[in-house]
Scaffold this active site. Structure first.
Site, PDB file in Angstrom:
ATOM      1  N   ARG A 125      -9.032  11.713  -5.866  1.00 13.73           N
ATOM      2  CA  ARG A 125      -9.922  10.707  -5.951  1.00 13.73           C
ATOM      3  C   ARG A 125     -10.942  12.161  -5.658  1.00 13.73           C
ATOM      4  O   ARG A 125     -12.258  11.162  -5.695  1.00 13.73           O
ATOM      5  CB  ARG A 125      -9.148  10.276  -4.296  1.00 13.73           C
ATOM      6  CG  ARG A 125     -10.490   9.181  -4.027  1.00 13.73           C
ATOM      7  CD  ARG A 125     -10.221   7.919  -2.787  1.00 13.73           C
ATOM      8  NE  ARG A 125     -10.912   7.369  -3.073  1.00 13.73           N
ATOM      9  CZ  ARG A 125     -11.488   8.198  -1.086  1.00 13.73           C
ATOM     10  NH1 ARG A 125     -11.605   8.756  -1.156  1.00 13.73           N
ATOM     11  NH2 ARG A 125     -12.613   7.079  -1.049  1.00 13.73           N
ATOM     12  N   CYS A 180      27.552  34.842  14.235  1.00 16.11           N
ATOM     13  CA  CYS A 180      27.279  33.715  15.514  1.00 16.11           C
ATOM     14  C   CYS A 180      27.706  32.063  15.753  1.00 16.11           C
ATOM     15  O   CYS A 180      27.138  31.866  14.346  1.00 16.11           O
ATOM     16  CB  CYS A 180      25.281  33.639  15.203  1.00 16.11           C
ATOM     17  SG  CYS A 180      24.391  32.247  16.272  1.00 16.11           S
ATOM     18  N   LYS A 239      -6.174  -8.619  -2.783  1.00 20.77           N
ATOM     19  CA  LYS A 239      -7.232  -7.971  -3.079  1.00 20.77           C
ATOM     20  C   LYS A 239      -7.755  -9.508  -3.660  1.00 20.77           C
ATOM     21  O   LYS A 239      -6.507 -10.937  -4.068  1.00 20.77           O
ATOM     22  CB  LYS A 239      -7.150  -7.364  -4.185  1.00 20.77           C
ATOM     23  CG  LYS A 239      -6.793  -5.906  -3.658  1.00 20.77           C
ATOM     24  CD  LYS A 239      -5.876  -5.071  -4.973  1.00 20.77           C
ATOM     25  CE  LYS A 239      -5.863  -4.368  -4.747  1.00 20.77           C
ATOM     26  NZ  LYS A 239      -5.415  -3.272  -6.260  1.00 20.77           N
ATOM     27  N   LYS A 295       0.559  -1.008  -0.408  1.00 19.61           N
ATOM     28  CA  LYS A 295      -0.160  -0.111  -0.042  1.00 19.61           C
ATOM     29  C   LYS A 295       0.989   1.197   0.191  1.00 19.61           C
ATOM     30  O   LYS A 295       1.420   1.611   1.025  1.00 19.61           O
ATOM     31  CB  LYS A 295      -1.117  -0.058   1.370  1.00 19.61           C
ATOM     32  CG  LYS A 295      -1.796   1.009   0.814  1.00 19.61           C
ATOM     33  CD  LYS A 295      -2.863   0.739   2.265  1.00 19.61           C
ATOM     34  CE  LYS A 295      -3.722   1.930   2.213  1.00 19.61           C
ATOM     35  NZ  LYS A 295      -3.696   3.556   2.615  1.00 19.61           N
TER      36      LYS A 295
HETATM   37  S1  IVH Z   1      -6.767  -1.098  -4.390  1.00 18.24           S
HETATM   38  C1  IVH Z   1     -11.623  -0.439  -4.588  1.00 18.24           C
HETATM   39  N1  IVH Z   1      -3.828  -0.664  -4.450  1.00 18.24           N
HETATM   40  O1  IVH Z   1      -4.951   3.309  -0.236  1.00 18.24           O
HETATM   41  C2  IVH Z   1      -9.626  -0.248  -4.070  1.00 18.24           C
HETATM   42  N2  IVH Z   1      -5.184   1.218  -3.549  1.00 18.24           N
HETATM   43  O2  IVH Z   1      -7.969   2.841   0.202  1.00 18.24           O
HETATM   44  C3  IVH Z   1      -8.751   0.574  -4.484  1.00 18.24           C
HETATM   45  N3  IVH Z   1      -3.703   2.615  -1.607  1.00 18.24           N
HETATM   46  O3  IVH Z   1      -5.685   6.082  -1.032  1.00 18.24           O
HETATM   47  C4  IVH Z   1      -7.336   1.130  -4.211  1.00 18.24           C
HETATM   48  N4  IVH Z   1      -1.330   1.292  -3.120  1.00 18.24           N
HETATM   49  O4  IVH Z   1      -4.753   5.178  -3.528  1.00 18.24           O
HETATM   50  C5  IVH Z   1      -5.213   0.080  -3.829  1.00 18.24           C
HETATM   51  N5  IVH Z   1      -1.807  -1.714  -4.260  1.00 18.24           N
HETATM   52  C6  IVH Z   1      -2.575  -1.254  -4.026  1.00 18.24           C
HETATM   53  C7  IVH Z   1      -2.523   0.523  -3.106  1.00 18.24           C
HETATM   54  C8  IVH Z   1      -3.584   1.189  -2.458  1.00 18.24           C
HETATM   55  C9  IVH Z   1      -2.113   2.531  -2.332  1.00 18.24           C
HETATM   56  C10 IVH Z   1      -3.833   3.498  -1.411  1.00 18.24           C
HETATM   57  C11 IVH Z   1      -5.217   3.805  -2.698  1.00 18.24           C
HETATM   58  C12 IVH Z   1      -6.187   4.323  -1.259  1.00 18.24           C
HETATM   59  C13 IVH Z   1      -5.494   3.827  -0.423  1.00 18.24           C
HETATM   60  C14 IVH Z   1      -7.153   2.391   0.067  1.00 18.24           C
END
Ligand code: IVH
Length: 680
Positions: free
Chosen positions: A139, A430, A291, A118
Site C-alpha cells: 500500500r 548448565c 461496506k 478484517k
Molecule cells: S476494505 C477502501 N476489507 O484493513 C477500502 N480492508 O484500512 C479499503 N483489511 O490495511 C479496505 N481485511 O488491508 C477491506 N475485508 C477487508 C479487509 C481490509 C483487512 C485491511 C486493509 C487495510 C485496512 C483498512
C-alpha cells in the site's frame, strides 16, 4: 508417447494451477505435496531446457527469482485508501446514521452492508494486464507502494493468470496473511538459526513480503484473500457481495466468513459473534469491515481524502491492557541463548490472565525503551504469546534492564558475540540447557517420544533420573523406582518406556536433528544424513566435505565441527549409539552412491527421471534438480538442454544413460546381493 515440450508445459502449468486453486480457494486439495513438487520439478526442468517457452505467468515463477538490490516504487492506478475506525456499537450506529443521512433515507429505511473479517496481514494490490499478473505492490502511502512482484508470485493462492475475458488493467486488492501453525514453524526455525522471532503473524507476513530475496518468501507459506478491486464499476456487477463472487470466479480466494447483513443492528450482532469466535480462527483478524453493499450507493457516498464514506473498520475491543513490569528474568534456551522475559503484575487480557511476556531480545528492549517499573501496554493477539507493546508511563522508581553477566541457571560467565547480538551461557552442563536439550530431543519433529512432554522431562531431570538424552535409554532399568514418583504411576511409566523403546529406530536424520546442533534444522539434518550416512562418517568430515552438502553453509559447517570437537558431545553420541539403530537411507540400503549428487536432464530411455532419482537415493546418493559446483555427475538423456551446458561450464562429469547404468552395475558387482543386482 511423450508429448511435445510445449504441450507438456501447458499441461503441467494447468495441473499446478488447478492444484493451487483446489488447495487455496476451495480448501479441497486433490494431490499431495510430493505430487505437487514432482509436477513443479518437471515444469522447471522443461522450461530450463526450452527457454523460449518460459513465461511470466508460469507457476514456475513461484519458486522465487534472483534477489533484488532494492524495491522499486509502484504508483497505484487507483489510490489505496484506508478506513475510519469504529470502536464499539455506538460508533457503528453513528456511521450508519451518517450513511443514511447522506443518502437521504428515512428513519425506517435500512441499508444493506457486507460484513467481512478484517484480516491482520499486509494489504497488497495486484495489477493484471490482459489477465496476466504484472505487478504486486504494497500500500505504501496509498498512492505509491513498493513493487514486490517476485515475492507475490511465490504465493500459491495468488493467480498468475486469470481465466476468460477480464477487464484490463485490473487492480485486485486483498490481504496477505500467515496461518498460526506456519507462524509457529517460521519462528521455531528462526530460533533454531539464532535469529530473533517475529512478534506476531502480521509482522511475519509483512517481513516475508518485504524480502529482497524472493526465495525466502517462497520458503514461507503465505495466504491471500481478495476483498476488492480498484474500480468496481468496470466489472458490471452491482454489489460488493457480487463483486466477491466475481473475484472468486476469476480464481481469487475469498474469505468464507463474509455475510450480507440487513441494517446496522445485524452488523452489531455480527460484531458480538466475532468478538469471541475470532479466537478460534487459525489466523489473526483484528476487526471487521462493513461496506455498503450497493456499488451505486457507494458511488453516491463517495470518499474523503482519508477514506471511503461507505465503509468502516470495526476494531475488536483491544486484546491489549495496561500493567507494570515488576522484573525481568532471563530464560536460558537449549543453545544457551538468554531471552529476556518480563514478569508482569497479573492482568486479564481478552479473558486470559497474563503475568509474563517475552521481550524477545536486547534489541527489542532498546527499541521500545523499556525499564523495570514502567507502566506498559500488553497485547495478546490470537494464539500468540503475550508481548509488551510500548511504555505508557515511566515511574520515578523505574530502573534500566541490565543484562546478566552470569547465567541465572548455573552462574557461569555469559558471553556476547558481536554478530549475534545475543548473550549466551557457554556452560554445556548448565541445568537449564540440559532440560531444554532433552525437551528438544524428545519433541515431535525430533525423536517424537510420545508422552515425554515438557513436564515429564522437567520431573525426570529434577528427580535425577536423567541428565542427558542417552539416560532415557537406560530408564527401563529403574522402572520400579519410576513408578513410585508422584505424578507418574505404573501405566504411564509403562507407556513412557514403550515410547522410548519405539524411538530407538528413528532414522539418522532425526537423531541428528534431535541433537540440537545450532543451525542444524530438520532440512540440514536430512541433507547431512543423506550425504554422510552415519555418525562415524559425519564426525570425521572436514569443513570442505561439510560445505559440499546441500543447504550447508559456513555457519552450519562451523557449528557441526564445533559440536563434534567437544568431548562431551562425542561421548553423548557414542552412548546414544549403544542404544539406537538409526535407519539412515544409505545404511538401510545400498551405499554405492554415498555422498554423491546426481542431476538428471533430458529424456531417459530405460526409466523415468523420478525412477532414476529414487534409485540414486536408494543407493545413498542425492538427486538434485539443478547443476552446481556441488554436483558430482550429470546424467544426460535425449534432448538435454541448459543443464548439460551448465555442467560443461562447471566441468562436472557428464554420463550418458548407458554409462550411468553400467556404472551402477559395475559398482554393484563389487557388493554382494546389493540392490543393483535385484534391479538388473
Ligand atoms: S476494505 C477502501 N476489507 O484493513 C477500502 N480492508 O484500512 C479499503 N483489511 O490495511 C479496505 N481485511 O488491508 C477491506 N475485508 C477487508 C479487509 C481490509 C483487512 C485491511 C486493509 C487495510 C485496512 C483498512
Amino acid at each position: 508417447m511423450t508429448a511435445d515440450p510445449e504441450t507438456r508445459i501447458r499441461e503441467l502449468r494447468d495441473q499446478i494451477e488447478r492444484a493451487n486453486r483446489m488447495y487455496y480457494q476451495l480448501d479441497a486439495p486433490e494431490i499431495s505435496d510430493a505430487e505437487y513438487d514432482a509436477l513443479m520439478r518437471e515444469l522447471l526442468e522443461l522450461e530450463e531446457a526450452h527457454p523460449e517457452l518460459q513465461s511470466p505467468d508460469s507457476p514456475s515463477q513461484r519458486v522465487g527469482a534472483p534477489p533484488l538490490p532494492q524495491f522499486s516504487p509502484h504508483t497505484h492506478l487507483t489510490p489505496m485508501l484506508s478506513l475510519d475506525n469504529a470502536f464499539g456499537p455506538d460508533e457503528l450506529r453513528a456511521f450508519d446514521a451518517r450513511v443514511r443521512r447522506a443518502l437521504g433515507l428515512q428513519g425506517d429505511q435500512s441499508v444493506a452492508y457486507m460484513g467481512e473479517l478484517k484480516i491482520d496481514g499486509l494489504a497488497i494490490s495486484l495489477t493484471y494486464e490482459e489477465g496476466v499478473l504484472t505487478t504486486a505492490a504494497t500500500r505504501g502511502d496509498g498512492r505509491t507502494g513498493e513493487n514486490v512482484t517476485p515475492n507475490a508470485k511465490t504465493i500459491r493462492a495468488i493467480p498468475l493468470r486469470l481465466e476468460g475475458a477480464v477487464p484490463s488493467p485490473l487492480e485486485v486488492r486483498g490481504e496477505v496473511y500467515m496461518l498460526h501453525p506456519e507462524f509457529a514453524r517460521v519462528n521455531r526455525e528462526r530460533e533454531e538459526n539464532g535469529e530473533a522471532p517475529f512478534a506476531n503473524p502480521r509482522n511475519a507476513a509483512a517481513g516475508s513480503m518485504r524480502q529482497l530475496d524472493s526465495k525466502v518468501t517462497a520458503s514461507r507459506k503465505l495466504g491471500f484473500w481478495a476483498y476488492g478491486i480498484g474500480r468496481p464499476e468496470i466489472t458490471g456487477v452491482s454489489t460488493q457481495s457480487e463483486l466477491l463472487q466475481w473475484l472468486s470466479r476469476l480464481g481469487f480466494p475469498i474469505n468464507p466468513h463474509a455475510r450480507l447483513l440487513n441494517g446496522i443492528e445485524e452488523c452489531v450482532e455480527f460484531t458480538e459473534h466475532w468478538r469471541t469466535a475470532r479466537e478460534e480462527l487459525p489466523f489473526d483478524a483484528d476487526g471487521l469491515v462493513f461496506k455498503v453493499n450497493s456499488l451505486a450507493l457507494q458511488a453516491e457516498l463517495g470518499s474523503t481524502a482519508r477514506g471511503p464514506r461507505w465503509a468502516i473498520a470495526f476494531k475488536f475491543p483491544a486484546a491489549e491492557e495496561q500493567t507494570v513490569i515488576l522484573d525481568v528474568t532471563w530464560q536460558v534456551g537449549r543453545t544457551g541463548v538468554l531471552t529476556p522475559v518480563a514478569e508482569l503484575q497479573p492482568v486479564s487480557v481478552g479473558g486470559v490472565t497474563v503475568s509474563r511476556a517475552t521481550l524477545h531480545n536486547e534489541g527489542e528492549i532498546e527499541r521500545k525503551g523499556l525499564q523495570i517499573g514502567d507502566r506498559v501496554s500488553v497485547r495478546r493477539a490470537g494464539e500468540v504469546i503475550p508481548e509488551v507493546v510500548a511504555v505508557v508511563e515511566r515511574s520515578p522508581e523505574s530502573r534500566p534492564i541490565v543484562p546478566p553477566t552470569h547465567c541465572p541457571a548455573c552462574g557461569s560467565m555469559v558471553e556476547k558475540s558481536e554478530e549475534e547480538a545475543a548473550r549466551r551461557c557457554v556452560n554445556f552442563a548448565c541445568p537449564a540447557q540440559t532440560l531444554e536439550r532433552i525437551r528438544h530431543f524428545a519433541s515431535r519433529d525430533a525423536m517424537d517420544i510420545v508422552g515425554l512432554g515438557d513436564k515429564i522431562v522437567a520431573l525426570l531431570v529434577e528427580k535425577g533420573f536423567i541428565t542427558d538424552a542417552a539416560d532415557l535409554y537406560v530408564l527401563h532399568e529403574r522402572q520400579k523406582e519410576l513408578e513410585q514418583v508422584e505424578g507418574l504411576g505404573e501405566l504411564s511409566v509403562a507407556k513412557l518406556l514403550a515410547a522410548i523403546e519405539d524411538s530407538r529406530t528413528r532414522p539418522l536424520e532425526r537423531v541428528l536433528f534431535a541433537l540440537g546442533i545450532r543451525h542444524v534444522g530438520a532440512s540440514a539434518a536430512r541433507n547431512l544424513a543423506q550425504r554422510f550416512g552415519s555418525f562415524e562418517r559425519l564426525m570425521e568430515a572436514d569443513e570442505q566435505e561439510l560445505l559440499g552438502t546441500e543447504d550447508v553453509g559456513p555457519a552450519t559447517a562451523t557449528e557441526v565441527m564445533e559440536f563434534f570437537r567437544r568431548d562431551e558431545n562425542v561421548r553423548l553420541v557414542r552412548r546414544l549409539l549403544e542404544h539406537l539403530k538409526p535407519e539412515g537411507p544409505s545404511q538401510a540400503q545400498g551405499s554405492l552412491f554415498e555422498g554423491q549428487t546426481f542431476v538428471f536432464t533430458g529424456t531417459l530411455q530405460h526409466m523415468s527421471r523420478e525412477e532414476a532419482e529414487a534409485l540414486v537415493r536408494s543407493m545413498g546418493g542425492r538427486a538434485a534438480s539443478s547443476v552446481s559446483s556441488k554436483t558430482d555427475f550429470v546424467v544426460a538423456g535425449e534432448k538435454a538442454g541448459s543443464k548439460l551446458d551448465r555442467a560443461r561450464e562447471l566441468g562436472v562429469p557428464v554420463l550418458t544413460e548407458d554409462e550411468f547404468l553400467s556404472r551402477l552395475k559395475d559398482l554393484g558387482e563389487g557388493q554382494s546381493a546389493g540392490p543393483a543386482e535385484t534391479l538388473f
